[in-house]
Motif scaffolding. Sequence first.
Motif, PDB file in Angstrom:
ATOM      1  N   VAL A 106     -23.810  20.446  89.085  1.00  0.00           N
ATOM      2  CA  VAL A 106     -23.417  20.027  90.434  1.00  0.00           C
ATOM      3  C   VAL A 106     -24.583  19.272  91.050  1.00  0.00           C
ATOM      4  CG1 VAL A 106     -22.754  20.845  92.727  1.00  0.00           C
ATOM      5  CG2 VAL A 106     -21.869  22.001  90.704  1.00  0.00           C
ATOM      6  N   ARG A 107     -24.266  18.131  91.674  1.00  0.00           N
ATOM      7  CA  ARG A 107     -25.295  17.316  92.329  1.00  0.00           C
ATOM      8  C   ARG A 107     -24.806  16.958  93.728  1.00  0.00           C
ATOM      9  NH1 ARG A 107     -26.317  11.817  92.899  1.00  0.00           N
ATOM     10  NH2 ARG A 107     -24.506  11.233  91.642  1.00  0.00           N
ATOM     11  N   VAL A 108     -25.712  17.029  94.705  1.00  0.00           N
ATOM     12  CA  VAL A 108     -25.371  16.733  96.096  1.00  0.00           C
ATOM     13  C   VAL A 108     -26.156  15.515  96.558  1.00  0.00           C
ATOM     14  CG1 VAL A 108     -25.340  17.633  98.453  1.00  0.00           C
ATOM     15  CG2 VAL A 108     -24.952  19.178  96.529  1.00  0.00           C
ATOM     16  N   GLU A 109     -25.466  14.627  97.247  1.00  0.00           N
ATOM     17  CA  GLU A 109     -26.088  13.416  97.793  1.00  0.00           C
ATOM     18  C   GLU A 109     -25.785  13.375  99.285  1.00  0.00           C
ATOM     19  OE1 GLU A 109     -24.535   9.175  97.029  1.00  0.00           O
ATOM     20  OE2 GLU A 109     -25.916   9.621  95.372  1.00  0.00           O
ATOM     21  N   ILE A 110     -26.838  13.257 100.102  1.00  0.00           N
ATOM     22  CA  ILE A 110     -26.668  13.207 101.554  1.00  0.00           C
ATOM     23  C   ILE A 110     -27.182  11.871 102.051  1.00  0.00           C
ATOM     24  CG2 ILE A 110     -27.274  14.292 103.742  1.00  0.00           C
ATOM     25  CD1 ILE A 110     -27.701  16.903 102.181  1.00  0.00           C
ATOM     26  N   LYS A 111     -26.311  11.117 102.713  1.00  0.00           N
ATOM     27  CA  LYS A 111     -26.680   9.816 103.293  1.00  0.00           C
ATOM     28  C   LYS A 111     -26.723   9.958 104.804  1.00  0.00           C
ATOM     29  CE  LYS A 111     -26.253   7.032  99.585  1.00  0.00           C
ATOM     30  NZ  LYS A 111     -27.346   6.362  98.983  1.00  0.00           N
ATOM     31  N   GLY A 112     -27.856   9.537 105.379  1.00  0.00           N
ATOM     32  CA  GLY A 112     -28.060   9.671 106.814  1.00  0.00           C
ATOM     33  C   GLY A 112     -27.666   8.433 107.592  1.00  0.00           C
ATOM     34  N   PRO A 113     -27.964   8.428 108.891  1.00  0.00           N
ATOM     35  CA  PRO A 113     -27.593   7.309 109.760  1.00  0.00           C
ATOM     36  C   PRO A 113     -28.213   5.983 109.324  1.00  0.00           C
ATOM     37  CG  PRO A 113     -28.626   9.085 111.027  1.00  0.00           C
ATOM     38  CD  PRO A 113     -28.642   9.485 109.597  1.00  0.00           C
ATOM     39  N   SER A 114     -29.375   6.026 108.696  1.00  0.00           N
ATOM     40  CA  SER A 114     -30.020   4.795 108.252  1.00  0.00           C
ATOM     41  C   SER A 114     -29.506   4.350 106.883  1.00  0.00           C
ATOM     42  CB  SER A 114     -31.539   5.000 108.198  1.00  0.00           C
ATOM     43  OG  SER A 114     -31.847   5.995 107.233  1.00  0.00           O
ATOM     44  N   GLY A 115     -28.634   5.155 106.269  1.00  0.00           N
ATOM     45  CA  GLY A 115     -28.103   4.808 104.956  1.00  0.00           C
ATOM     46  C   GLY A 115     -28.974   5.257 103.800  1.00  0.00           C
ATOM     47  N   GLU A 116     -30.127   5.834 104.118  1.00  0.00           N
ATOM     48  CA  GLU A 116     -31.043   6.281 103.068  1.00  0.00           C
ATOM     49  C   GLU A 116     -30.690   7.700 102.621  1.00  0.00           C
ATOM     50  OE1 GLU A 116     -34.924   6.067 104.732  1.00  0.00           O
ATOM     51  OE2 GLU A 116     -34.882   3.893 104.942  1.00  0.00           O
ATOM     52  N   ASP A 117     -31.101   8.038 101.397  1.00  0.00           N
ATOM     53  CA  ASP A 117     -30.933   9.403 100.914  1.00  0.00           C
ATOM     54  C   ASP A 117     -31.821  10.336 101.725  1.00  0.00           C
ATOM     55  OD1 ASP A 117     -29.113   8.741  98.963  1.00  0.00           O
ATOM     56  OD2 ASP A 117     -30.622   8.517  97.397  1.00  0.00           O
ATOM     57  N   GLN A 118     -31.333  11.521 101.967  1.00  0.00           N
ATOM     58  CA  GLN A 118     -32.056  12.536 102.732  1.00  0.00           C
ATOM     59  C   GLN A 118     -32.725  13.527 101.779  1.00  0.00           C
ATOM     60  OE1 GLN A 118     -32.309  12.208 106.134  1.00  0.00           O
ATOM     61  NE2 GLN A 118     -31.309  10.291 105.624  1.00  0.00           N
ATOM     62  N   PRO A 119     -33.533  14.444 102.320  1.00  0.00           N
ATOM     63  CA  PRO A 119     -34.155  15.448 101.445  1.00  0.00           C
ATOM     64  C   PRO A 119     -33.087  16.148 100.605  1.00  0.00           C
ATOM     65  CG  PRO A 119     -35.027  15.626 103.669  1.00  0.00           C
ATOM     66  CD  PRO A 119     -33.919  14.615 103.719  1.00  0.00           C
ATOM     67  N   PRO A 120     -33.418  16.508  99.368  1.00  0.00           N
ATOM     68  CA  PRO A 120     -32.412  17.075  98.482  1.00  0.00           C
ATOM     69  C   PRO A 120     -31.871  18.417  98.967  1.00  0.00           C
ATOM     70  CG  PRO A 120     -34.590  17.267  97.506  1.00  0.00           C
ATOM     71  CD  PRO A 120     -34.742  16.451  98.748  1.00  0.00           C
ATOM     72  N   ALA A 121     -30.609  18.635  98.679  1.00  0.00           N
ATOM     73  CA  ALA A 121     -29.974  19.908  99.000  1.00  0.00           C
ATOM     74  C   ALA A 121     -30.261  20.898  97.884  1.00  0.00           C
ATOM     75  CB  ALA A 121     -28.468  19.704  99.151  1.00  0.00           C
ATOM     76  N   LYS A 122     -30.258  22.155  98.225  1.00  0.00           N
ATOM     77  CA  LYS A 122     -30.475  23.217  97.237  1.00  0.00           C
ATOM     78  C   LYS A 122     -29.101  23.689  96.746  1.00  0.00           C
ATOM     79  CE  LYS A 122     -32.117  27.930  96.841  1.00  0.00           C
ATOM     80  NZ  LYS A 122     -32.439  29.129  97.603  1.00  0.00           N
TER      81      LYS A 122
END
Length: 145
Positions: free
Chosen positions: A60-76
């Motif tokens: 399982v892999r999680v990807e979080i995209k923020g308001p600036s469109g950049e990847d955010q710190p990784p999720a656990k």
Amino acid sequence: NEPYTVNECAYQFYLNTSAKKCVAFGPGLAAKNEVGRTYSFVIQSKDSQGHYRATGGDPVRVEIKGPSGEDQPPAKVEDTADGRYRISYSVPVAGDYDISVFLDENPNDENADSEVLVQGCPFKVTFREVWAPNRIVGVPPKVKP
């Protein structure tokens, strides 16, 4: 007097996990959350027939995209070994986020591109500042002189 014995034992088999059948739920997917806090949600894995999985081990892999469109710190991602995966994350700034959860449906085939989005992805979550000012709305009461 034979050197071999025949023993009966129970055997269970599982179909591969199907990302399109998996279900995500929990407070980490609520519409409005606060910046700086750790939120979590759960992925319940299901097989291609829609039955709950009772074992873990799925990639399982999680990807979080923020308001600036950049990847955010990784999720656990925590594999609870019962077919569920607990995902915890935190975001640094207020705004709208897209949370995507990928599941590799065929991890043993290195040549296949088998990462698939879990049902409902990407999840849209809005984060606001903790100390956001409250807005008071309404009409003040009329005071008689």
